[in-house]
Enzyme design. Structure first.
Site, PDB file in Angstrom:
ATOM      1  N   SER A   1       0.836  -1.216   0.009  1.00  0.00           N
ATOM      2  CA  SER A   1      -0.079   0.009   0.040  1.00  0.00           C
ATOM      3  C   SER A   1       0.744   1.224   0.086  1.00  0.00           C
ATOM      4  O   SER A   1       0.348   2.311   0.182  1.00  0.00           O
ATOM      5  CB  SER A   1      -0.913   0.054   1.153  1.00  0.00           C
ATOM      6  OG  SER A   1      -0.267  -0.240   2.471  1.00  0.00           O
TER       7      SER A   1
ATOM      8  N   HIS B   1     -39.478  24.409 -10.468  1.00  0.00           N
ATOM      9  CA  HIS B   1     -39.727  23.720 -11.639  1.00  0.00           C
ATOM     10  C   HIS B   1     -38.881  24.280 -12.854  1.00  0.00           C
ATOM     11  O   HIS B   1     -39.183  24.114 -13.811  1.00  0.00           O
ATOM     12  CB  HIS B   1     -40.949  23.536 -12.229  1.00  0.00           C
ATOM     13  CG  HIS B   1     -41.997  23.164 -10.911  1.00  0.00           C
ATOM     14  ND1 HIS B   1     -42.231  21.729 -10.668  1.00  0.00           N
ATOM     15  CD2 HIS B   1     -42.582  23.673  -9.927  1.00  0.00           C
ATOM     16  CE1 HIS B   1     -42.927  21.556  -9.625  1.00  0.00           C
ATOM     17  NE2 HIS B   1     -43.205  22.884  -9.309  1.00  0.00           N
TER      18      HIS B   1
ATOM     19  N   SER C   1     -13.300  27.121 -27.438  1.00  0.00           N
ATOM     20  CA  SER C   1     -13.607  25.787 -28.249  1.00  0.00           C
ATOM     21  C   SER C   1     -12.336  25.851 -29.312  1.00  0.00           C
ATOM     22  O   SER C   1     -11.920  26.936 -29.772  1.00  0.00           O
ATOM     23  CB  SER C   1     -14.700  25.997 -28.861  1.00  0.00           C
ATOM     24  OG  SER C   1     -14.793  24.980 -29.762  1.00  0.00           O
TER      25      SER C   1
ATOM     26  N   LYS D   1     -16.919  30.569 -28.608  1.00  0.00           N
ATOM     27  CA  LYS D   1     -17.322  29.957 -27.224  1.00  0.00           C
ATOM     28  C   LYS D   1     -16.621  30.372 -26.030  1.00  0.00           C
ATOM     29  O   LYS D   1     -15.482  30.750 -26.246  1.00  0.00           O
ATOM     30  CB  LYS D   1     -17.244  28.499 -27.545  1.00  0.00           C
ATOM     31  CG  LYS D   1     -18.111  27.759 -28.531  1.00  0.00           C
ATOM     32  CD  LYS D   1     -19.354  27.984 -27.838  1.00  0.00           C
ATOM     33  CE  LYS D   1     -19.852  26.980 -26.731  1.00  0.00           C
ATOM     34  NZ  LYS D   1     -19.777  25.638 -27.047  1.00  0.00           N
TER      35      LYS D   1
ATOM     36  N   GLU E   1     -18.328  22.962 -14.691  1.00  0.00           N
ATOM     37  CA  GLU E   1     -18.910  21.746 -15.276  1.00  0.00           C
ATOM     38  C   GLU E   1     -17.934  20.491 -14.683  1.00  0.00           C
ATOM     39  O   GLU E   1     -18.587  19.416 -14.315  1.00  0.00           O
ATOM     40  CB  GLU E   1     -18.909  21.489 -16.812  1.00  0.00           C
ATOM     41  CG  GLU E   1     -19.562  22.315 -17.654  1.00  0.00           C
ATOM     42  CD  GLU E   1     -19.308  22.581 -19.143  1.00  0.00           C
ATOM     43  OE1 GLU E   1     -18.874  21.566 -19.739  1.00  0.00           O
ATOM     44  OE2 GLU E   1     -19.496  23.868 -19.569  1.00  0.00           O
TER      45      GLU E   1
HETATM   46  N1  ARG Z   1      -0.991  -1.486   4.956  1.00  0.00           N
HETATM   47  C1  ARG Z   1      -2.058  -1.911   5.928  1.00  0.00           C
HETATM   48  C2  ARG Z   1      -3.429  -1.069   5.805  1.00  0.00           C
HETATM   49  O1  ARG Z   1      -3.230  -0.185   5.260  1.00  0.00           O
HETATM   50  C3  ARG Z   1      -1.449  -1.738   7.284  1.00  0.00           C
HETATM   51  C4  ARG Z   1      -2.077  -2.770   8.245  1.00  0.00           C
HETATM   52  C5  ARG Z   1      -1.429  -4.018   8.155  1.00  0.00           C
HETATM   53  N2  ARG Z   1      -2.084  -4.976   9.102  1.00  0.00           N
HETATM   54  C6  ARG Z   1      -1.901  -6.283   8.780  1.00  0.00           C
HETATM   55  N3  ARG Z   1      -2.310  -7.182   9.746  1.00  0.00           N
HETATM   56  N4  ARG Z   1      -1.505  -6.893   7.881  1.00  0.00           N
HETATM   57  O2  ARG Z   1      -4.362  -1.675   6.296  1.00  0.00           O
END
Ligand code: ARG
Length: 457
Positions: free
Chosen positions: A22, A155, A276, A282, A289
């Site tokens: 992560s 409306h 545009s 334009k 938007e």
């Molecule tokens: N990278 C993990 C998360 O974002 C951290 C926690 C990891 N915990 C574990 N038991 N693998 O959730």
């Protein structure tokens, strides 16, 4: 490097590592991770769980890592499993055994919950600040155009005369509610999970109040299972962000309409419009938007969080790693939208003349015409019917209530007299709505002041 190597004989495959990792999205929490670890190590030292001098060495090691990341001398390793692993690994590289003592009586489960809360607490404040800026710009506009008559709609049909200031302050009310929702959300988020450890707390004599006060948390979580597996604070924040986007999106829709030649109530500054590639004439309201379009992302993020959480048994499950991209995207998107939106509103040119022109057709003073009769004793339902007939007559003759001669009025109801014309003047119709919460110019100014006072407190 994994933290959990002991019981494994083989290295993790590259694809598994990439899938499991992560760090690409949680590295943004490096500061919170280090702050949390500093507090944890300090507490361990104070409670005698590790030696005081070891605790101090860990704390200064962590501070050094923080400054090395910030000044660019230490690059975060994108091959690491997550930011927690990276920081602990780096500390161990630098300190040896003392680095390895940091994780005593802690799990990444309570660590990550802590980091997200620390990170989001700051973001709640940032979003709130941006909303305050927007609301203050809305107050400027409302005060400046407190007596600018425009048609109010239901409306999307012209309905009754209001003032532009009044219309603008309707959005201020929405954003004020959003600010108060952010404040509520902050209060519930302000609970320190560290000490929940993996799921079951710990046998070490830790003192959770030390970490809570070092990290400036109002309260401490009361159940270790909930402490590590709660993500309500992400869902709640995302929900508040979604409501903010609903409001920004509705506002954008009006800006887009108001910029069209059909309305031409406002003109956006060149710095906030685009052209545009083929149509030389334009000038497009792209920012509005995009804000309208980006609401979908934030709703999607909220839905993702709800769905991730709905089926997981207590306590931590890896599904929960999916929380971060969703909530970070929602926060980033809302901040980005507000950063673009507020100066767009601030610099937009308001065109009162066109609003007044639109107000003049569409019979938006018909209710006031009926009210005029009612105030002279005609029952409202009869007054309503007579006015309806007058409107039909005006449409047939191609005229307006203001221009229709008195004889025509009298043919339909003989209670009408000269005084009518003053009563149905658009300025009067808007300004006589002095009821609390109405479009009257002094009301608008007073409301803008109330909003400003609220922002100052
Ligand atoms: N990278 C993990 C998360 O974002 C951290 C926690 C990891 N915990 C574990 N038991 N693998 O959730």
């Amino acid at each position: 490097m994994q933290l959990w190597k002991g019981r494994f004989q083989k290295e993790l495959s590259k694809t598994t590592n990439d899938f499991n990792s992560s760090i690409s999205f949680d590295s943004r929490m490096y500061k919170e991770d280090i702050e949390g670890s500093i507090a944890h190590a300090t507490m361990l030292g104070k409670c005698g769980i590790i030696k005081e001098e070891d605790s101090q060495e860990i704390v200064s090691g962590l501070k050094q890592i923080l400054s090395d990341i910030e000044n660019g001398t230490l690059k975060i390793d994108m091959e690491a499993e997550d930011i927690h692993t990276f920081i602990e690994g780096e500390l161990t590289k630098r300190l040896g055994d003392n680095g390895k003592r940091l994780h005593t009586s802690r799990s990444r489960n309570d660590q990550v919950a802590l980091d997200i809360k620390l990170y989001l607490k700051k973001e709640v404040k940032n979003v709130k600040e941006k909303l305050r800026e927007l609301v203050s710009v809305l107050c400027d506009k409302a005060e400046k155009y407190s007596d600018t008559v425009m048609p109010g709609y239901t409306h999307l049909q012209r309905a009754q005369p209001i003032t532009f200031g009044h219309h603008i302050l309707a959005y201020a009310e929405m954003f004020l509610r959003d600010i108060s929702r952010l404040e509520d959300c902050y209060k519930r988020m302000d609970e320190m999970p560290l000490g929940s450890c993996a799921l079951a707390g710990t046998t070490y004599p830790i003192d959770r109040s030390i970490t809570a006060s070092l990290l400036v948390f109002e309260r401490i979580t009361n159940n270790s299972l909930d402490g590590v597996s709660d993500r309500d604070y992400c869902i709640e924040f995302a929900s508040v962000l979604s409501i903010i986007m609903v409001h920004l999106s509705r506002f954008s829709e009006e800006i887009i309409m108001w910029c069209s030649w059909e309305f031409k109530f406002v003109e956006l500054d060149d710095a906030f419009s685009t052209g545009s590639s083929i149509m030389p004439q334009k000038k497009n309201p792209d920012i509005a938007e995009l804000v309208r379009g980006k609401s979908g992302r934030v709703f999607g993020d909220t839905m993702a969080l709800l769905t991730v959480m709905k089926g997981i048994a207590l306590a931590y499950n890896k599904d929960m790693q999916e929380d971060k991209e969703a909530i970070f995207d929602a926060v980033d998107t809302v901040k980005m939208c507000l950063t673009a939106f507020t100066p767009m509103i601030d610099t937009m040119k308001v065109l009162p003349h066109n609003m007044r022109k639109a107000a003049a057709s569409g019979f938006i003073n018909a209710t006031d015409c009926a009210d005029y009769l009612t105030k002279k004793g005609v029952p409202f339902r009869d007054a309503y019917k007579a006015t309806g007939e007058l409107v039909a007559l005006c449409i047939e003759k191609g005229t307006t209530l203001e221009e229709l001669p008195l004889e025509e009025y009298k043919k339909i109801c003989d209670v009408f007299d000269e005084g009518l014309y003053a009563e149905i003047s658009l300025e009067k119709c808007a300004n006589e709505r002095k009821v609390l919460g109405g479009p009257n110019s002094d009301n608008v100014k007073a409301q803008a002041k109330r909003v400003r006072d609220y922002l100052c407190k």
